[in-house]
Design a protein around this motif. Structure first.
Motif, PDB file in Angstrom:
ATOM      1  N   LYS A  95       0.817  -1.217   0.000  1.00  0.00           N
ATOM      2  CA  LYS A  95       0.000   0.000   0.000  1.00  0.00           C
ATOM      3  C   LYS A  95       0.849   1.265   0.000  1.00  0.00           C
ATOM      4  O   LYS A  95       0.317   2.368  -0.034  1.00  0.00           O
ATOM      5  N   GLU A  96       2.175   1.082   0.023  1.00  0.00           N
ATOM      6  CA  GLU A  96       3.078   2.224   0.087  1.00  0.00           C
ATOM      7  C   GLU A  96       3.544   2.667  -1.296  1.00  0.00           C
ATOM      8  O   GLU A  96       3.793   1.838  -2.169  1.00  0.00           O
ATOM      9  N   ASN A  97       3.677   3.973  -1.460  1.00  0.00           N
ATOM     10  CA  ASN A  97       4.168   4.532  -2.718  1.00  0.00           C
ATOM     11  C   ASN A  97       5.686   4.616  -2.657  1.00  0.00           C
ATOM     12  O   ASN A  97       6.286   5.693  -2.613  1.00  0.00           O
ATOM     13  N   THR A  98       6.312   3.447  -2.658  1.00  0.00           N
ATOM     14  CA  THR A  98       7.764   3.318  -2.586  1.00  0.00           C
ATOM     15  C   THR A  98       8.209   2.219  -3.537  1.00  0.00           C
ATOM     16  O   THR A  98       7.383   1.448  -4.043  1.00  0.00           O
ATOM     17  N   LYS A  99       9.509   2.136  -3.759  1.00  0.00           N
ATOM     18  CA  LYS A  99      10.046   1.068  -4.607  1.00  0.00           C
ATOM     19  C   LYS A  99       9.700  -0.291  -4.027  1.00  0.00           C
ATOM     20  O   LYS A  99       9.287  -1.208  -4.746  1.00  0.00           O
ATOM     21  N   PRO A 165      12.049  -3.367 -10.041  1.00  0.00           N
ATOM     22  CA  PRO A 165      11.428  -2.052 -10.212  1.00  0.00           C
ATOM     23  C   PRO A 165      12.435  -1.056 -10.789  1.00  0.00           C
ATOM     24  O   PRO A 165      13.593  -1.025 -10.368  1.00  0.00           O
ATOM     25  N   LEU A 166      12.011  -0.279 -11.764  1.00  0.00           N
ATOM     26  CA  LEU A 166      12.851   0.770 -12.349  1.00  0.00           C
ATOM     27  C   LEU A 166      12.349   2.093 -11.774  1.00  0.00           C
ATOM     28  O   LEU A 166      11.685   2.871 -12.455  1.00  0.00           O
ATOM     29  N   TRP A 167      12.629   2.311 -10.519  1.00  0.00           N
ATOM     30  CA  TRP A 167      12.019   3.396  -9.754  1.00  0.00           C
ATOM     31  C   TRP A 167      12.579   4.749 -10.152  1.00  0.00           C
ATOM     32  O   TRP A 167      13.791   4.944 -10.243  1.00  0.00           O
ATOM     33  N   THR A 168      11.680   5.713 -10.383  1.00  0.00           N
ATOM     34  CA  THR A 168      12.055   7.091 -10.664  1.00  0.00           C
ATOM     35  C   THR A 168      11.357   7.982  -9.658  1.00  0.00           C
ATOM     36  O   THR A 168      10.115   8.083  -9.665  1.00  0.00           O
ATOM     37  N   ALA A 169      12.109   8.595  -8.784  1.00  0.00           N
ATOM     38  CA  ALA A 169      11.521   9.431  -7.732  1.00  0.00           C
ATOM     39  C   ALA A 169      10.657  10.534  -8.327  1.00  0.00           C
ATOM     40  O   ALA A 169      11.068  11.232  -9.255  1.00  0.00           O
ATOM     41  N   GLY A 170       9.440  10.660  -7.826  1.00  0.00           N
ATOM     42  CA  GLY A 170       8.542  11.715  -8.258  1.00  0.00           C
ATOM     43  C   GLY A 170       7.762  11.421  -9.524  1.00  0.00           C
ATOM     44  O   GLY A 170       6.893  12.210  -9.915  1.00  0.00           O
ATOM     45  N   ALA A 171       8.037  10.300 -10.186  1.00  0.00           N
ATOM     46  CA  ALA A 171       7.336   9.979 -11.434  1.00  0.00           C
ATOM     47  C   ALA A 171       5.902   9.546 -11.163  1.00  0.00           C
ATOM     48  O   ALA A 171       5.623   8.873 -10.175  1.00  0.00           O
ATOM     49  N   ALA A 176       8.560  -1.562 -14.064  1.00  0.00           N
ATOM     50  CA  ALA A 176       9.248  -2.719 -13.493  1.00  0.00           C
ATOM     51  C   ALA A 176       9.406  -3.789 -14.555  1.00  0.00           C
ATOM     52  O   ALA A 176       8.603  -3.893 -15.486  1.00  0.00           O
ATOM     53  N   LYS A 177      10.465  -4.582 -14.407  1.00  0.00           N
ATOM     54  CA  LYS A 177      10.671  -5.764 -15.233  1.00  0.00           C
ATOM     55  C   LYS A 177      10.338  -6.972 -14.376  1.00  0.00           C
ATOM     56  O   LYS A 177      10.754  -7.051 -13.220  1.00  0.00           O
ATOM     57  N   PHE A 209       3.876  -1.261 -16.209  1.00  0.00           N
ATOM     58  CA  PHE A 209       3.748   0.126 -15.818  1.00  0.00           C
ATOM     59  C   PHE A 209       2.660   0.198 -14.747  1.00  0.00           C
ATOM     60  O   PHE A 209       1.609  -0.435 -14.885  1.00  0.00           O
ATOM     61  N   ALA A 210       2.893   0.950 -13.689  1.00  0.00           N
ATOM     62  CA  ALA A 210       1.913   1.059 -12.613  1.00  0.00           C
ATOM     63  C   ALA A 210       1.811   2.503 -12.137  1.00  0.00           C
ATOM     64  O   ALA A 210       2.789   3.255 -12.169  1.00  0.00           O
TER      65      ALA A 210
END
Length: 226
Positions: A95-99, A165-171, A176-177, A209-210
């Motif tokens: 439920k968290e908006n994190t990597k 996860p291909l995390w981009t801060a603020g995106a 993710a692969k 994509f999420a």
């Protein structure tokens, strides 16, 4: 089936079904293990026609918990449908908006897809994707067709040994692969006869994509990395 490492994948450019997002993604990936089954028309994962599968030794898809039904769990076979299938429970991390939250959500998403494959009940899984995810809609249709007129599916279990996860801060949209392995799926009619030819196992790489909304994470696009 042997486990694949994303580190060994060949770099390829894949355009996932994300026209509505106006984005494409450079991903690394390959199709490994057993030959792929029949994928969805628009590069969906499994269960879109209605399920394709692959046996493998990857880590099983499992949420952090599950609702325990009354009675003993019995997987589906040629004699009947699965019984007393545990319902996956979303872990708090998902439920968290994190990597880390994104990775936990992806595992939960596939756990719910597994539940839908076993039971035909996709009431929870279907609300975890946006209307723009055309691949998700094709999977929904395949799942529905698999349980029409008393039919059922045996096998087709999914595991996801690798999530990157291909995390981009603020995106607004995160990527993710995911390596997806699915067991062979068999189909039966209400009278026990073969519903359709069995679909062989697959071992594939997917680009996901999420988006994170007020209700939590949702899959907005999904495609096979060819």
């Amino acid at each position: 089936m042997r486990r694949l490492s994303f580190a060994s994948f060949t770099v390829l450019i894949v355009r996932v079904a994300a026209a509505a997002l106006g984005i494409s993604l450079v991903l690394t990936g390959c199709q490994g293990g057993s030959p792929p089954g029949k994928p969805p028309t628009e590069t969906g994962p499994t269960t879109a026609s209605p399920t394709s599968g692959a046996s493998g030794s990857g880590a099983p898809v499992a949420p952090s918990g599950s609702a325990t039904p009354s009675g003993v769990y019995k997987p589906a076979d040629a004699k009947g449908k699965a019984q007393n299938v545990p319902v996956p429970v979303m872990p708090e991390l998902a439920k968290e908006n994190t990597k880390e939250g994104l990775e936990a959500f992806i595992r939960y998403w596939y756990a719910q897809q597994n539940y839908a494959i076993e039971t035909g009940d996709q009431s929870i899984w279907s609300i975890l994707s946006t209307e723009e995810c055309l691949t998700c809609k094709r999977i929904e249709k395949g799942l529905h067709d698999s349980y029409t007129n008393g039919r059922w599916t045996s096998g087709g279990k999914i595991s996801v040994p690798v999530i990157e996860p291909l995390w981009t801060a603020g995106a607004k949209v995160q990527q993710a692969k995911v390596q997806v392995i699915q067991d062979q799926a068999n189909y039966f009619n209400a009278d026990g006869s073969t519903g359709r030819p069995a679909e062989a196992g697959t071992n594939s790489a997917f680009g996901m994509f999420a988006v994170f909304r007020s209700s939590g994470w949702m899959v907005s696009s999904l495609g096979v990395i060819k």
